[in-house]
Design a protein around this motif. Sequence first.
Motif, mmCIF file in Angstrom:
data_model
loop_
_atom_site.group_PDB
_atom_site.id
_atom_site.type_symbol
_atom_site.label_atom_id
_atom_site.label_comp_id
_atom_site.label_asym_id
_atom_site.label_seq_id
_atom_site.Cartn_x
_atom_site.Cartn_y
_atom_site.Cartn_z
ATOM 1 N N ARG A 135 0.830 -1.208 0.000
ATOM 2 C CA ARG A 135 0.000 0.000 0.000
ATOM 3 C C ARG A 135 0.861 1.253 0.000
ATOM 4 N NH1 ARG A 135 -4.609 -1.554 4.534
ATOM 5 N NH2 ARG A 135 -5.666 -3.182 3.301
ATOM 6 N N HIS A 136 1.917 1.250 0.806
ATOM 7 C CA HIS A 136 2.798 2.414 0.860
ATOM 8 C C HIS A 136 3.489 2.629 -0.480
ATOM 9 C CE1 HIS A 136 5.655 5.321 2.394
ATOM 10 N NE2 HIS A 136 6.660 4.567 1.969
ATOM 11 N N ARG A 137 3.943 1.554 -1.108
ATOM 12 C CA ARG A 137 4.623 1.685 -2.393
ATOM 13 C C ARG A 137 3.673 2.231 -3.462
ATOM 14 N NH1 ARG A 137 6.398 -2.903 -2.365
ATOM 15 N NH2 ARG A 137 4.903 -4.005 -3.665
ATOM 16 N N ARG A 138 2.438 1.759 -3.476
ATOM 17 C CA ARG A 138 1.472 2.262 -4.460
ATOM 18 C C ARG A 138 1.142 3.728 -4.203
ATOM 19 N NH1 ARG A 138 -2.736 -2.876 -4.306
ATOM 20 N NH2 ARG A 138 -1.366 -4.388 -5.352
ATOM 21 N N ALA A 139 1.028 4.103 -2.923
ATOM 22 C CA ALA A 139 0.741 5.505 -2.614
ATOM 23 C C ALA A 139 1.895 6.402 -3.045
ATOM 24 C CB ALA A 139 0.477 5.665 -1.109
ATOM 25 N N VAL A 140 3.136 5.950 -2.852
ATOM 26 C CA VAL A 140 4.297 6.742 -3.269
ATOM 27 C C VAL A 140 4.327 6.885 -4.786
ATOM 28 C CG1 VAL A 140 6.822 6.755 -3.382
ATOM 29 C CG2 VAL A 140 5.673 6.211 -1.229
ATOM 30 N N GLU A 141 4.110 5.791 -5.505
ATOM 31 C CA GLU A 141 4.128 5.854 -6.965
ATOM 32 C C GLU A 141 3.024 6.759 -7.499
ATOM 33 O OE1 GLU A 141 3.753 1.831 -8.153
ATOM 34 O OE2 GLU A 141 5.846 1.304 -7.720
ATOM 35 N N ARG A 142 1.912 6.836 -6.790
ATOM 36 C CA ARG A 142 0.785 7.640 -7.270
ATOM 37 C C ARG A 142 1.069 9.135 -7.168
ATOM 38 N NH1 ARG A 142 -2.605 5.944 -3.870
ATOM 39 N NH2 ARG A 142 -2.999 3.993 -4.984
ATOM 40 N N VAL A 143 1.747 9.564 -6.105
ATOM 41 C CA VAL A 143 1.926 11.008 -5.881
ATOM 42 C C VAL A 143 3.354 11.474 -6.149
ATOM 43 C CG1 VAL A 143 0.087 11.024 -4.165
ATOM 44 C CG2 VAL A 143 2.443 10.701 -3.417
ATOM 45 N N TRP A 144 4.270 10.564 -6.500
ATOM 46 C CA TRP A 144 5.654 10.979 -6.700
ATOM 47 C C TRP A 144 5.810 11.978 -7.843
ATOM 48 C CZ3 TRP A 144 9.680 11.758 -4.130
ATOM 49 C CH2 TRP A 144 10.930 11.878 -4.726
ATOM 50 N N PRO A 145 5.105 11.855 -8.964
ATOM 51 C CA PRO A 145 5.222 12.905 -9.993
ATOM 52 C C PRO A 145 4.830 14.286 -9.475
ATOM 53 C CG PRO A 145 4.211 10.947 -10.914
ATOM 54 C CD PRO A 145 4.297 10.724 -9.449
ATOM 55 N N ASP A 146 3.829 14.371 -8.600
ATOM 56 C CA ASP A 146 3.464 15.663 -8.022
ATOM 57 C C ASP A 146 4.599 16.227 -7.174
ATOM 58 O OD1 ASP A 146 0.974 15.326 -9.192
ATOM 59 O OD2 ASP A 146 0.130 14.365 -7.419
ATOM 60 N N ALA A 147 5.267 15.348 -6.428
ATOM 61 C CA ALA A 147 6.392 15.807 -5.601
ATOM 62 C C ALA A 147 7.538 16.323 -6.473
ATOM 63 C CB ALA A 147 6.873 14.669 -4.702
ATOM 64 N N ILE A 148 7.806 15.650 -7.593
ATOM 65 C CA ILE A 148 8.871 16.116 -8.475
ATOM 66 C C ILE A 148 8.522 17.485 -9.057
ATOM 67 C CG2 ILE A 148 10.178 15.602 -10.565
ATOM 68 C CD1 ILE A 148 9.751 12.667 -10.052
ATOM 69 N N GLU A 149 7.274 17.664 -9.457
ATOM 70 C CA GLU A 149 6.871 18.955 -10.011
ATOM 71 C C GLU A 149 6.983 20.062 -8.971
ATOM 72 O OE1 GLU A 149 2.974 18.329 -11.489
ATOM 73 O OE2 GLU A 149 3.631 17.221 -13.275
ATOM 74 N N LEU A 150 6.631 19.772 -7.726
ATOM 75 C CA LEU A 150 6.801 20.769 -6.664
ATOM 76 C C LEU A 150 8.276 21.102 -6.458
ATOM 77 C CD1 LEU A 150 4.211 19.492 -4.009
ATOM 78 C CD2 LEU A 150 4.059 21.568 -5.404
ATOM 79 N N LEU A 151 9.131 20.097 -6.544
ATOM 80 C CA LEU A 151 10.570 20.335 -6.395
ATOM 81 C C LEU A 151 11.098 21.199 -7.535
ATOM 82 C CD1 LEU A 151 13.168 19.691 -4.834
ATOM 83 C CD2 LEU A 151 13.399 17.628 -6.210
#
Length: 211
Positions: free
Chosen positions: A58-74
């Motif tokens: 569950r944690h891995r799927r949640a990370v994969e789902r929102v990781w592109p948003d985190a990169i864009e914020l960075l």
Amino acid sequence: MTTVAFTTALVLLIGAGLRPRPVRSPGERSDTRPPRSLRGRSRLAGVVRLGGVVEGRRHRRAVERVWPDAIELLVHALEAGLTPRQAVAHLTTTAPAAVRAGFVGVVHRTERGQPFADALRALPDILGAPAGSVADVIATSERYGLPLAPVLDQLARDARDARRRLDQAAARKLPVRLSFPLVVCTLPSFVLVAIAPAVIAALSSLGGSAW
């Protein structure tokens, strides 16, 4: 001859009955199974391991789902003029909750005196493989003093690739999701519209012929 055979069988039976049984100590169990408490502990350990595996997925799927948003914020933070260290500290409060712990881990390591380039390893350590490429790109820029423009391009490219992979995975799951309303809604309506009138007409004709 019959008497001899009967006597021999009787002697064998008596000998088997008189054979000494193995003597067990008072604390020795009659079966070889582990005690009930140990069996309960093993079951509990199995349940805990299964729960850990499910939670990890569950944690891995949640990370994969929102990781592109985190990169864009960075990327936006770096384009606004923040240094990579300031941008990572900024994401400790603005990043999605599922990936915020990775940036918090980087800040904690730098506060304990670890170099920023080495502290970036907290991202893949906490968030998994998806964060490895971003950590490597920023660490390389930090170690060798490379300009941030190529770093921004690489991060934006990583964000687009991650977003594309998520979209492709969602597109592959779409037919499966659409099959449920297709079966639940379309099939009953087809039965009611196409088959039910024919069945009713046949029953009516049978009723009329019976009379």
